[in-house]
Design an enzyme around this catalytic site. Structure first.
Site, PDB file in Angstrom:
ATOM      1  N   HIS A  81       0.841  -1.206   0.000  1.00  0.00           N
ATOM      2  CA  HIS A  81       0.000   0.000   0.000  1.00  0.00           C
ATOM      3  C   HIS A  81       0.876   1.258   0.000  1.00  0.00           C
ATOM      4  CE1 HIS A  81      -3.157  -2.600   2.284  1.00  0.00           C
ATOM      5  NE2 HIS A  81      -3.588  -2.435   1.034  1.00  0.00           N
ATOM      6  N   LYS A 127     -15.796  -7.620   4.255  1.00  0.00           N
ATOM      7  CA  LYS A 127     -14.591  -8.184   4.881  1.00  0.00           C
ATOM      8  C   LYS A 127     -14.719  -8.129   6.398  1.00  0.00           C
ATOM      9  CE  LYS A 127     -11.350  -6.851   1.222  1.00  0.00           C
ATOM     10  NZ  LYS A 127     -10.233  -5.953   0.866  1.00  0.00           N
ATOM     11  N   ARG A 151      -2.579  -5.769  -8.111  1.00  0.00           N
ATOM     12  CA  ARG A 151      -1.495  -6.749  -7.982  1.00  0.00           C
ATOM     13  C   ARG A 151      -1.530  -7.804  -9.074  1.00  0.00           C
ATOM     14  NH1 ARG A 151      -3.115  -7.936  -1.917  1.00  0.00           N
ATOM     15  NH2 ARG A 151      -5.051  -7.674  -3.049  1.00  0.00           N
TER      16      ARG A 151
HETATM   17  O1  PNS Z   1      -9.489  -2.359   0.389  1.00  0.00           O
HETATM   18  P1  PNS Z   1     -10.861  -2.768  -0.070  1.00  0.00           P
HETATM   19  O2  PNS Z   1     -11.581  -3.546   0.996  1.00  0.00           O
HETATM   20  O3  PNS Z   1     -10.841  -3.490  -1.374  1.00  0.00           O
HETATM   21  O4  PNS Z   1     -11.670  -1.393  -0.298  1.00  0.00           O
HETATM   22  C1  PNS Z   1     -12.980  -1.430  -0.833  1.00  0.00           C
HETATM   23  C2  PNS Z   1     -13.671  -0.073  -0.687  1.00  0.00           C
HETATM   24  C3  PNS Z   1     -13.765   0.324   0.801  1.00  0.00           C
HETATM   25  C4  PNS Z   1     -12.900   0.982  -1.441  1.00  0.00           C
HETATM   26  C5  PNS Z   1     -15.081  -0.280  -1.311  1.00  0.00           C
HETATM   27  O5  PNS Z   1     -15.751  -1.272  -0.598  1.00  0.00           O
HETATM   28  C6  PNS Z   1     -15.905   1.002  -1.327  1.00  0.00           C
HETATM   29  O6  PNS Z   1     -15.744   1.811  -2.222  1.00  0.00           O
HETATM   30  N1  PNS Z   1     -16.772   1.179  -0.307  1.00  0.00           N
HETATM   31  C7  PNS Z   1     -17.607   2.376  -0.152  1.00  0.00           C
HETATM   32  C8  PNS Z   1     -19.086   2.081  -0.481  1.00  0.00           C
HETATM   33  C9  PNS Z   1     -19.313   2.162  -1.985  1.00  0.00           C
HETATM   34  O7  PNS Z   1     -19.139   3.180  -2.611  1.00  0.00           O
HETATM   35  N2  PNS Z   1     -19.691   0.990  -2.558  1.00  0.00           N
HETATM   36  C10 PNS Z   1     -19.948   0.889  -3.972  1.00  0.00           C
HETATM   37  C11 PNS Z   1     -18.651   0.718  -4.771  1.00  0.00           C
HETATM   38  S1  PNS Z   1     -18.944   0.755  -6.515  1.00  0.00           S
END
Ligand code: PNS
Length: 155
Positions: free
Chosen positions: A18, A42, A92
Site C-alpha cells: 500500500h 470483509k 497486484r
Molecule cells: O481495500 P478494499 O476492501 O478493497 O476497499 C474497498 C472499498 C472500501 C474501497 C469499497 O468497498 C468502497 O468503495 N466502499 C464504499 C461504499 C461504496 O461506494 N460501494 C460501492 C462501490 S462501486
C-alpha cells in the site's frame, strides 16, 4: 486547477505494498487523500481508528498525503465531499483487476469519477493485509512486508 485524487481501501492493516502505491500515486497529483473505509464484505481486524493511526504513522514523512476516514457512505459521495475527481487503486494481478473493474465502472456511471489503476511493484505482488495478518497470527515474521508501526501492532 488542483489535481486531487482519492486512494480508498480497508487498509486492515496497511502494508508496504500500500505504501508503495501511495508514494508512487502522490507524484502524479497535487493532493492525494488516503480514505480508510469499512468494507462490510470483509471481517474487520483492526478498528478503523487504529488503521488510521497506523496509516498516518507509516506515511509520517510524506508531504502531500492526507488520511481521512468515512463510514456508511458511497465512495463517489466521499469524492464529491473532498473535491476529488479521480480514484486511484493498486492492482497486484488479474484477481484485483476483476474485483476492481465493476466498481470502477459503477463509480464512473454514478458520478463520472474515473479510476486510475496503478500496477503494484512485483516485490509486493503477494502481499495482502489478510495474508500478513494470518502469517503473523501463527508467529511468522512479516516485518519486511509491513511498516514498523504495523509490525509492532501485529506482534
Ligand atoms: O481495500 P478494499 O476492501 O478493497 O476497499 C474497498 C472499498 C472500501 C474501497 C469499497 O468497498 C468502497 O468503495 N466502499 C464504499 C461504499 C461504496 O461506494 N460501494 C460501492 C462501490 S462501486
Amino acid at each position: 486547477m488542483t489535481r486531487r485524487a482519492v486512494l480508498p481501501g480497508s487498509f486492515d492493516p496497511v502494508t508496504n505494498g500500500h505504501v508503495d502505491i501511495i508514494e508512487r500515486a502522490r507524484q502524479h497529483f497535487d493532493e492525494l487523500i488516503v480514505v480508510i473505509m469499512h468494507n462490510p464484505a470483509k471481517a474487520g481486524r483492526f478498528p478503523v481508528a487504529e488503521r488510521v493511526a497506523l496509516m498516518r504513522d507509516s506515511l509520517k514523512d510524506d508531504r502531500g498525503v492526507r488520511v481521512e476516514t468515512f463510514s456508511d457512505v458511497l465512495l463517489v459521495d466521499v469524492c464529491a465531499d473532498l473535491g476529488a475527481g479521480v480514484i486511484v487503486k493498486g492492482i497486484r494481478g488479474p484477481a484485483d483487476y476483476e474485483y476492481e473493474l465493476p466498481m470502477a465502472r459503477m463509480n464512473r456511471q454514478l458520478a463520472g469519477v474515473e479510476t486510475f489503476f496503478l500496477p503494484s511493484d512485483p516485490e509486493w505482488d503477494h502481499v495482502s493485509s489478510s495474508l500478513v495478518t494470518e502469517v503473523a497470527s501463527y508467529g511468522g515474521d512479516v516485518s519486511h512486508l509491513v511498516p514498523r508501526a504495523v509490525w509492532d501492532a501485529l506482534k
